[in-house]
Design a protein around this motif. Structure first.
Motif, PDB file in Angstrom:
ATOM      1  N   LEU A  46       4.696 -34.324  25.100  1.00 48.98           N
ATOM      2  CA  LEU A  46       5.225 -34.301  26.474  1.00 48.98           C
ATOM      3  C   LEU A  46       6.126 -35.500  26.699  1.00 48.98           C
ATOM      4  O   LEU A  46       5.827 -36.615  26.252  1.00 48.98           O
ATOM      5  N   THR A  47       7.212 -35.292  27.406  1.00 54.29           N
ATOM      6  CA  THR A  47       8.140 -36.384  27.695  1.00 54.29           C
ATOM      7  C   THR A  47       7.624 -37.212  28.885  1.00 54.29           C
ATOM      8  O   THR A  47       6.686 -36.791  29.592  1.00 54.29           O
ATOM      9  N   GLY A  48       8.269 -38.351  29.123  1.00 52.36           N
ATOM     10  CA  GLY A  48       7.918 -39.163  30.288  1.00 52.36           C
ATOM     11  C   GLY A  48       8.110 -38.375  31.576  1.00 52.36           C
ATOM     12  O   GLY A  48       7.328 -38.500  32.523  1.00 52.36           O
ATOM     13  N   ARG A  49       9.147 -37.551  31.612  1.00 52.48           N
ATOM     14  CA  ARG A  49       9.392 -36.756  32.817  1.00 52.48           C
ATOM     15  C   ARG A  49       8.271 -35.737  33.040  1.00 52.48           C
ATOM     16  O   ARG A  49       7.805 -35.534  34.164  1.00 52.48           O
ATOM     17  N   SER A  50       7.800 -35.108  31.942  1.00 53.81           N
ATOM     18  CA  SER A  50       6.705 -34.145  32.071  1.00 53.81           C
ATOM     19  C   SER A  50       5.433 -34.847  32.524  1.00 53.81           C
ATOM     20  O   SER A  50       4.666 -34.310  33.322  1.00 53.81           O
ATOM     21  N   ARG A  51       5.211 -36.042  32.009  1.00 56.75           N
ATOM     22  CA  ARG A  51       4.040 -36.815  32.448  1.00 56.75           C
ATOM     23  C   ARG A  51       4.110 -37.034  33.957  1.00 56.75           C
ATOM     24  O   ARG A  51       3.126 -36.893  34.676  1.00 56.75           O
ATOM     25  N   GLN A  52       5.328 -37.358  34.440  1.00 54.45           N
ATOM     26  CA  GLN A  52       5.502 -37.588  35.875  1.00 54.45           C
ATOM     27  C   GLN A  52       5.226 -36.312  36.681  1.00 54.45           C
ATOM     28  O   GLN A  52       4.552 -36.338  37.715  1.00 54.45           O
TER      29      GLN A  52
END
Ligand SMILES: Cc1cc2nc3c(=O)[nH]c(=O)nc-3n(C[C@H](O)[C@H](O)[C@H](O)COP(=O)(O)OP(=O)(O)OC[C@H]3O[C@@H](n4cnc5c(N)ncnc54)[C@H](O)[C@@H]3O)c2cc1C
Length: 398
Positions: free
Chosen positions: A52-58
């Motif tokens: 998961l990307t940082g954006r998905s984590r957000q």
């Protein structure tokens, strides 16, 4: 008065995250799933560890799902290395400084699905219609409706299909999709090893197969092997010891003694890109809209992004007192979704062609590509920022 504001078809990770985000806007959402409730309330291990990307984590944090994961079940990827065949040349990605602690985060797919369901099940705005298949869809100027195999008609102001890359609902809506069968199968399994991976992901291209090692916490990794489909069965039938020997040799014994842990899972690979993302009172999200080759690990990341763009458009429309299923709102979603996904879909397919082709010109081209990328800082920055940027112009995150 309709029973629901939105009807979502498919309770995979994309459908569940959309239902949750819609519920957070206060919209009454029905989610229809052909599998029985246990299959998504208590999903089984399927071998996929999702990067998961940082954006998905957000996005998952905003949905209240990230907090649901046990810290021990989140494995950070701090560095990524691409190794090409026998050559020592390596392309290395380090995390973007000061922006986030890792390039990406690995979480098992069954835990993502379970977390999404547990959080969604607590929302009074969401009704689950499990064990019911959508067999037909229809829409008119005021309503979208899904006909279920039980004979029930579920109606809302908008129908969202998240029913997998081989979406039947996409077809029912008369939307065509470009399909790319890659002729390859992806084998996934876990391995333990003697020496640490230092939370580094390795992508290794050699011997006509590609092999990736995704670093799980501790001395364990998720192994992802792409092989020609006609050879997949021989890898599935191989003894644990023989398979471990293949992996150890490919990684040149970098991790010391390795052992296969648990089951192997096989996924034949087909890329899918829908020609339209919308119809009358209808939107496509998840793999039903864009089914990626997993090599660049963008499939579910795009699923999360797609639903977030759709829900952002719906939020704006509601604020302006508009109709959430209007052509105008859906056209906005389609444009933003295409802009956010199309370039990476095409780039991923080009990369796959280059890296699974062992002809001398392809070998030369990829060696040149790696060398160029390693010495061309803007190219590396672009790749890393695509991996880890918390948001882009396609998606304002609150
Ligand atoms: C080996 C592998 C590794 C991957 N690694 C990554 C990664 O590292 N990072 C990443 O971002 N992505 C990754 N992916 C991609 C990711 O797993 C998918 O993008 C994601 O699971 C798709 O979710 P979805 O909800 O769109 O579809 P699905 O999970 O396919 O769910 C669709 C749902 O719709 C239901 N359904 C279908 N038809 C009907 C109907 N007619 N009526 C009612 N219900 C219906 C199905 O039963 C199913 O539950 C990987 C994929 C694979 C195969």
């Amino acid at each position: 008065m309709l029973d629901h504001d939105v009807v979502v078809a498919g309770a995979g990770p994309a459908g569940l995250s959309a239902a949750l985000a819609l519920a957070k806007l206060g919209l009454r959402t029905a989610i229809v799933e052909r599998q029985p409730i246990e299959s998504f309330a208590e999903p089984k291990v399927d071998g996929r560890d999702i990067a998961l990307t940082g954006r998905s984590r957000q996005i998952l944090t905003d949905l209240g799902v990230w907090q649901w994961f046990d810290a021990a079940d989140i494995s950070p990827i701090t560095t990524a290395r691409v190794v090409d065949g026998e050559r020592p040349g390596i392309l290395q990605f380090d995390p973007p400084p000061a922006r986030q602690d890792a390039l990406g985060y690995l979480v098992s797919n069954h835990l993502i699905r379970r977390g999404l369901y547990q959080v969604a099940a607590a929302r009074p705005e969401i009704s689950f219609l499990a064990g019911q298949k959508v067999t037909d869809v229809r829409s008119d100027a005021a309503t979208a409706a899904a006909l279920l195999d039980s004979g029930e008609l579920v109606r809302g102001g908008l129908l969202v299909a998240a029913d997998s890359r081989f979406s039947e609902i996409r077809e029912m809506m008369g939307i065509k999709a470009d399909m790319t069968p890659f002729g390859k199968t992806m084998l996934v399994f876990h391995m333990t090893h003697e020496r640490p991976h230092q939370q580094t992901a390795y992508e290794c291209f050699n011997y006509g197969h590609t092999l990736a090692l995704l670093p799980l916490n501790g001395l364990r990794s998720s192994i992802v092997m792409t092989v020609p489909t006609r050879q997949a069965q021989s890898f599935i039938d191989m003894s644990d010891e023989a398979l471990a020997a293949v992996v150890m040799a490919r990684f040149r014994h970098r991790f010391g003694q390795m052992a296969v842990e648990g089951k192997r899972f096989a996924y034949p690979l087909t890329g899918v890109y829908a020609r339209e993302f919308v119809g009358r009172r209808f939107a496509l999200i998840g793999d039903a809209a864009v089914g990626m080759h997993p090599v660049t690990a963008h499939g579910f990341n795009f699923g999360l992004l797609g639903q977030a763009i759709l829900v952002d458009v719906i939020r704006q429309t509601l604020e302006e007192g508009g109709d959430i299923g209007s052509d105008q709102a859906l056209a906005q979603f389609a444009t933003r979704h295409r802009r956010a996904t199309r370039p990476l879909y095409l780039a991923t397919n080009a990369l796959v062609r280059l890296y699974t082709n062992d002809s001398p010109p392809a070998r030369l081209a990829r060696t040149a590509l790696l060398a160029a990328a390693n010495h061309f800082a803007p190219a590396k920055r672009l790749i890393v920022s695509r991996l880890g940027e918390p948001g882009d112009d396609a998606l304002p995150i609150a």
